[in-house]
Design a protein around this motif. Structure first.
Motif, PDB file in Angstrom:
ATOM      1  N   PHE A   1      -5.803 -21.564   1.133  1.00 57.51           N
ATOM      2  CA  PHE A   1      -5.606 -22.264   2.496  1.00 57.51           C
ATOM      3  C   PHE A   1      -4.412 -23.335   2.372  1.00 57.51           C
ATOM      4  O   PHE A   1      -3.699 -23.522   3.174  1.00 57.51           O
ATOM      5  CB  PHE A   1      -6.830 -22.909   2.851  1.00 57.51           C
ATOM      6  N   LYS A   2      -4.369 -23.737   1.086  1.00 56.13           N
ATOM      7  CA  LYS A   2      -3.176 -24.842   1.171  1.00 56.13           C
ATOM      8  C   LYS A   2      -1.884 -24.061   1.341  1.00 56.13           C
ATOM      9  O   LYS A   2      -0.871 -24.828   2.126  1.00 56.13           O
ATOM     10  CB  LYS A   2      -3.288 -25.160  -0.526  1.00 56.13           C
ATOM     11  N   GLY A   3      -1.821 -22.980   0.951  1.00 50.42           N
ATOM     12  CA  GLY A   3      -0.448 -22.293   1.026  1.00 50.42           C
ATOM     13  C   GLY A   3      -0.604 -21.886   2.734  1.00 50.42           C
ATOM     14  O   GLY A   3       0.673 -22.084   3.444  1.00 50.42           O
ATOM     15  N   ILE A   4      -1.630 -21.734   3.434  1.00 54.30           N
ATOM     16  CA  ILE A   4      -1.434 -21.323   4.833  1.00 54.30           C
ATOM     17  C   ILE A   4      -1.188 -22.705   5.594  1.00 54.30           C
ATOM     18  O   ILE A   4      -0.328 -22.788   6.367  1.00 54.30           O
ATOM     19  CB  ILE A   4      -2.843 -21.098   5.185  1.00 54.30           C
ATOM     20  N   ILE A   5      -1.625 -23.731   5.291  1.00 51.25           N
ATOM     21  CA  ILE A   5      -1.574 -25.078   5.950  1.00 51.25           C
ATOM     22  C   ILE A   5       0.100 -25.542   5.710  1.00 51.25           C
ATOM     23  O   ILE A   5       0.609 -26.196   6.771  1.00 51.25           O
ATOM     24  CB  ILE A   5      -2.253 -26.111   5.870  1.00 51.25           C
ATOM     25  N   GLU A   6       0.301 -25.436   4.494  1.00 53.77           N
ATOM     26  CA  GLU A   6       1.796 -25.820   4.163  1.00 53.77           C
ATOM     27  C   GLU A   6       3.009 -24.977   4.756  1.00 53.77           C
ATOM     28  O   GLU A   6       3.922 -25.536   5.333  1.00 53.77           O
ATOM     29  CB  GLU A   6       2.083 -25.842   2.591  1.00 53.77           C
ATOM     30  N   ARG A   7       2.581 -23.635   4.970  1.00 52.07           N
ATOM     31  CA  ARG A   7       3.450 -22.941   5.394  1.00 52.07           C
ATOM     32  C   ARG A   7       3.618 -23.159   7.103  1.00 52.07           C
ATOM     33  O   ARG A   7       4.556 -23.046   7.790  1.00 52.07           O
ATOM     34  CB  ARG A   7       3.055 -21.086   5.287  1.00 52.07           C
ATOM     35  N   CYS A   8       2.435 -23.446   7.491  1.00 54.22           N
ATOM     36  CA  CYS A   8       2.237 -23.596   8.957  1.00 54.22           C
ATOM     37  C   CYS A   8       3.043 -24.678   9.242  1.00 54.22           C
ATOM     38  O   CYS A   8       3.804 -24.813  10.146  1.00 54.22           O
ATOM     39  CB  CYS A   8       0.694 -23.811   9.385  1.00 54.22           C
ATOM     40  N   GLU A   9       3.077 -25.910   8.450  1.00 53.21           N
ATOM     41  CA  GLU A   9       3.811 -27.196   8.916  1.00 53.21           C
ATOM     42  C   GLU A   9       5.123 -26.745   8.534  1.00 53.21           C
ATOM     43  O   GLU A   9       6.030 -27.158   9.484  1.00 53.21           O
ATOM     44  CB  GLU A   9       3.275 -28.212   7.971  1.00 53.21           C
ATOM     45  N   ALA A  10       5.415 -26.129   7.528  1.00 57.18           N
ATOM     46  CA  ALA A  10       7.052 -25.937   7.139  1.00 57.18           C
ATOM     47  C   ALA A  10       7.677 -25.169   8.438  1.00 57.18           C
ATOM     48  O   ALA A  10       8.883 -25.444   8.792  1.00 57.18           O
ATOM     49  CB  ALA A  10       7.185 -25.314   5.939  1.00 57.18           C
ATOM     50  N   THR A  11       6.876 -24.085   8.852  1.00 54.37           N
ATOM     51  CA  THR A  11       7.556 -23.317   9.817  1.00 54.37           C
ATOM     52  C   THR A  11       7.808 -24.140  10.841  1.00 54.37           C
ATOM     53  O   THR A  11       8.783 -23.944  12.119  1.00 54.37           O
ATOM     54  CB  THR A  11       6.576 -21.760  10.235  1.00 54.37           C
ATOM     55  N   LEU A  12       6.855 -24.914  11.454  1.00 58.41           N
ATOM     56  CA  LEU A  12       6.899 -25.734  12.864  1.00 58.41           C
ATOM     57  C   LEU A  12       7.937 -26.646  12.756  1.00 58.41           C
ATOM     58  O   LEU A  12       8.801 -26.735  13.472  1.00 58.41           O
ATOM     59  CB  LEU A  12       5.483 -26.565  12.913  1.00 58.41           C
ATOM     60  N   ARG A  13       8.201 -27.302  11.291  1.00 55.83           N
ATOM     61  CA  ARG A  13       9.309 -28.167  11.296  1.00 55.83           C
ATOM     62  C   ARG A  13      10.516 -27.412  11.446  1.00 55.83           C
ATOM     63  O   ARG A  13      11.702 -28.222  12.003  1.00 55.83           O
ATOM     64  CB  ARG A  13       9.142 -28.855   9.635  1.00 55.83           C
ATOM     65  N   GLU A  14      10.548 -26.074  10.804  1.00 52.47           N
ATOM     66  CA  GLU A  14      11.907 -25.522  11.099  1.00 52.47           C
ATOM     67  C   GLU A  14      12.006 -25.223  12.585  1.00 52.47           C
ATOM     68  O   GLU A  14      13.397 -25.431  12.975  1.00 52.47           O
ATOM     69  CB  GLU A  14      11.905 -24.391   9.992  1.00 52.47           C
ATOM     70  N   ILE A  15      11.276 -24.610  13.186  1.00 52.04           N
ATOM     71  CA  ILE A  15      11.468 -24.143  14.665  1.00 52.04           C
ATOM     72  C   ILE A  15      11.765 -25.284  15.484  1.00 52.04           C
ATOM     73  O   ILE A  15      12.622 -25.212  16.405  1.00 52.04           O
ATOM     74  CB  ILE A  15      10.674 -23.140  15.148  1.00 52.04           C
ATOM     75  N   MET A  16      10.971 -26.555  15.358  1.00 57.13           N
ATOM     76  CA  MET A  16      11.355 -27.410  16.084  1.00 57.13           C
ATOM     77  C   MET A  16      12.466 -28.735  15.904  1.00 57.13           C
ATOM     78  O   MET A  16      12.886 -29.591  16.460  1.00 57.13           O
ATOM     79  CB  MET A  16       9.820 -28.344  16.302  1.00 57.13           C
ATOM     80  N   GLY A  17      12.891 -28.421  14.708  1.00 56.63           N
ATOM     81  CA  GLY A  17      13.848 -29.411  13.842  1.00 56.63           C
ATOM     82  C   GLY A  17      13.293 -30.661  13.788  1.00 56.63           C
ATOM     83  O   GLY A  17      13.685 -31.806  14.246  1.00 56.63           O
ATOM     84  N   ILE A  18      12.058 -30.891  13.060  1.00 56.33           N
ATOM     85  CA  ILE A  18      11.261 -32.193  13.027  1.00 56.33           C
ATOM     86  C   ILE A  18      12.086 -32.985  11.815  1.00 56.33           C
ATOM     87  O   ILE A  18      11.835 -32.398  10.807  1.00 56.33           O
ATOM     88  CB  ILE A  18       9.878 -31.801  12.842  1.00 56.33           C
ATOM     89  N   PRO A  19      12.416 -33.912  12.083  1.00 54.05           N
ATOM     90  CA  PRO A  19      12.951 -34.769  11.069  1.00 54.05           C
ATOM     91  C   PRO A  19      12.131 -35.338  10.071  1.00 54.05           C
ATOM     92  O   PRO A  19      11.143 -35.321  10.338  1.00 54.05           O
ATOM     93  CB  PRO A  19      13.828 -36.086  11.536  1.00 54.05           C
ATOM     94  N   ASN A  20      12.629 -35.705   8.823  1.00 52.04           N
ATOM     95  CA  ASN A  20      11.606 -36.285   7.684  1.00 52.04           C
ATOM     96  C   ASN A  20      10.790 -37.356   7.820  1.00 52.04           C
ATOM     97  O   ASN A  20       9.840 -37.572   7.161  1.00 52.04           O
ATOM     98  CB  ASN A  20      12.556 -36.216   6.435  1.00 52.04           C
ATOM     99  N   ASN A  21      11.419 -38.154   8.645  1.00 47.74           N
ATOM    100  CA  ASN A  21      10.557 -39.404   9.057  1.00 47.74           C
ATOM    101  C   ASN A  21       9.488 -39.247  10.068  1.00 47.74           C
ATOM    102  O   ASN A  21       8.941 -40.378  10.773  1.00 47.74           O
ATOM    103  CB  ASN A  21      11.253 -40.663   9.468  1.00 47.74           C
ATOM    104  N   TYR A  22       9.204 -38.032  10.560  1.00 46.00           N
ATOM    105  CA  TYR A  22       7.973 -37.792  11.418  1.00 46.00           C
ATOM    106  C   TYR A  22       7.103 -36.826  10.429  1.00 46.00           C
ATOM    107  O   TYR A  22       7.490 -36.272   9.771  1.00 46.00           O
ATOM    108  CB  TYR A  22       8.507 -36.752  12.455  1.00 46.00           C
ATOM    109  N   ARG A  23       5.786 -37.333  10.884  1.00 52.75           N
ATOM    110  CA  ARG A  23       4.698 -36.727  10.110  1.00 52.75           C
ATOM    111  C   ARG A  23       3.779 -35.666  11.264  1.00 52.75           C
ATOM    112  O   ARG A  23       4.024 -35.692  12.526  1.00 52.75           O
ATOM    113  CB  ARG A  23       3.620 -37.775   9.731  1.00 52.75           C
ATOM    114  N   VAL A  24       3.791 -34.636  10.529  1.00 51.08           N
ATOM    115  CA  VAL A  24       2.769 -33.482  11.376  1.00 51.08           C
ATOM    116  C   VAL A  24       1.284 -33.462  11.118  1.00 51.08           C
ATOM    117  O   VAL A  24       1.033 -33.438   9.798  1.00 51.08           O
ATOM    118  CB  VAL A  24       3.591 -31.949  11.184  1.00 51.08           C
TER     119      VAL A  24
END
Ligand SMILES: *Cc1c(COP(=O)(O)O)cnc(C)c1O
Length: 360
Positions: free
Chosen positions: A46-69
């Motif tokens: 599950f750790k892999g699932i939630i980390e990948r979920c966030e990483a993919t969202l950051r990639e498609i939305m272009g979320i900067p590092n100073n924003y938390r998801v």
């Protein structure tokens, strides 16, 4: 198997490819011998699932590092209280633009924690447009400025964002997040319930600029403090694991389709098909001011309640389902989120043409 075209406003249709992948992984997720619903949220799968979920969202939305998801619970509706509890803490006031039921509920909630300035409203005309905003009317010392970017019930959407200067812009994006590229840096906080354009109900997405967290008023329950979830990686308590897993699959589906630029192009094409037909129809019309029309939710009416009911019934028989409009607008509403294929719109418009011919 017979899949219908589901025009529901939410929970809404999901990409077929995502549902197929979920079915394939249902009993045995990647050889671990159990489903995602059965595994510990602290385990490595599950750790892999939630980390990948966030990483993919950051990639498609272009979320900067100073924003938390954050992946939270309580729906978009809980954010109506979490936002003021966490953000309405300095001057204890905020500006709200009133554009429908979802701002009404947010305003009612925020009033419990401070002063709400309703700086503009389209209520008098049943929320059929987005009010023109003039920054001169904005409160300079507001703790935040609140909008709903897409009004699910009325089918209106902002085409340009208000310029709020140093006042953080807070946006309820429940029904249009991921429908087109956005500049995340224009916002202090974005939130969205999942069940429209993200995945199944149960998870609520929050994207927050990190300097805005950590100032919640002291009465704030631990679970309603953004800082709690930032510090625990959305794992203070058990997160909505399965909803997060499907959301991650939806994000991957969006990436595979070409990302948010591609989503915008197809969404514009889909909406245009429907609006072009409505604007030329002698039977149906859109109640929404042209320049403020949503790409995601398209209300339409005949002006005759009996005819509307007949249309909804006959459409249902053709596999065009959940087209009934919200009771405050009447008529019909087609919600055409990312996962609605263009063939769904083409089938709907073809049926509307046929219905028009037979009933005029
Ligand atoms: C659906 C919706 C909500 C409510 O979402 P819940 O997750 O049911 O609380 C709030 N705001 C908007 C814009 C919506 O479309």
């Amino acid at each position: 198997m017979n899949r219908i075209y589901n025009f529901s406003a939410g929970p809404a249709t999901l990409p077929k490819e995502v549902l197929e992948k979920a079915a394939e992984e249902m009993l045995d997720y990647k050889g671990c011998g159990m489903s995602v619903m059965e595994m510990s949220h602290r385990g490595k799968e599950f750790k892999g699932i939630i980390e990948r979920c966030e990483a993919t969202l950051r990639e498609i939305m272009g979320i900067p590092n100073n924003y938390r998801v954050l992946f939270l619970q309580g729906g978009a509706s809980l954010q109506f209280a979490m936002v003021p509890l966490n953000l309405m803490t300095k001057h204890k006031k905020a500006d709200y633009v009133h554009t429908g039921q979802w701002t009404k509920k947010a305003i009612t909630e925020a009033k419990k924690y401070g002063t709400v300035n309703i700086i503009a409203s389209s209520e008098k005309e049943n929320f059929t447009y987005i009010p023109k905003l003039s920054p001169a009317t904005f409160s300079k010392d507001a703790d935040y400025f609140y909008i709903v970017t897409n009004n699910t019930i009325y089918g209106t959407a902002y085409k340009t964002l208000p310029d709020t200067g140093d006042v953080p812009l807070v946006a309820d994006m429940s029904s249009n997040i991921l429908s087109e590229p956005i500049d995340v840096t224009k916002f202090g906080l974005i939130f969205a319930g999942a069940q429209k354009n993200i995945g199944p109900a149960g998870v609520t997405l929050v994207i927050i600029r990190e300097d805005l967290a950590g100032h919640a008023r002291d009465i704030t329950p631990t679970l309603l403090d953004y800082q709690t979830h930032i510090e625990s990686g959305s794992m203070y308590n058990t997160p909505p694991c399965y909803s997060i897993y499907i959301a991650g699959r939806v994000f991957e589906w969006i990436r595979q389709k070409g990302g948010l630029t591609a989503m915008k192009k197809i969404n514009e094409e889909k909406a245009q098909l429907l609006y072009d037909y409505l604007d030329n129809s002698k039977l149906f019309r859109s109640p929404v001011k042209k320049e403020d029309r949503s790409l995601m939710n398209v209300p339409f009416v005949t002006g005759n309640a009996e005819l509307d009911a007949k249309f909804i019934e006959e459409a249902g028989k053709r596999g065009l389902k959940t087209l009934k409009g919200h009771r405050t607008v009447g008529g019909m509403r087609a919600s055409i989120y990312n996962a609605m294929p263009i063939d769904g719109i083409k089938t709907l418009v073809a049926f509307m043409r046929e219905f028009e011919k037979e009933n005029t």
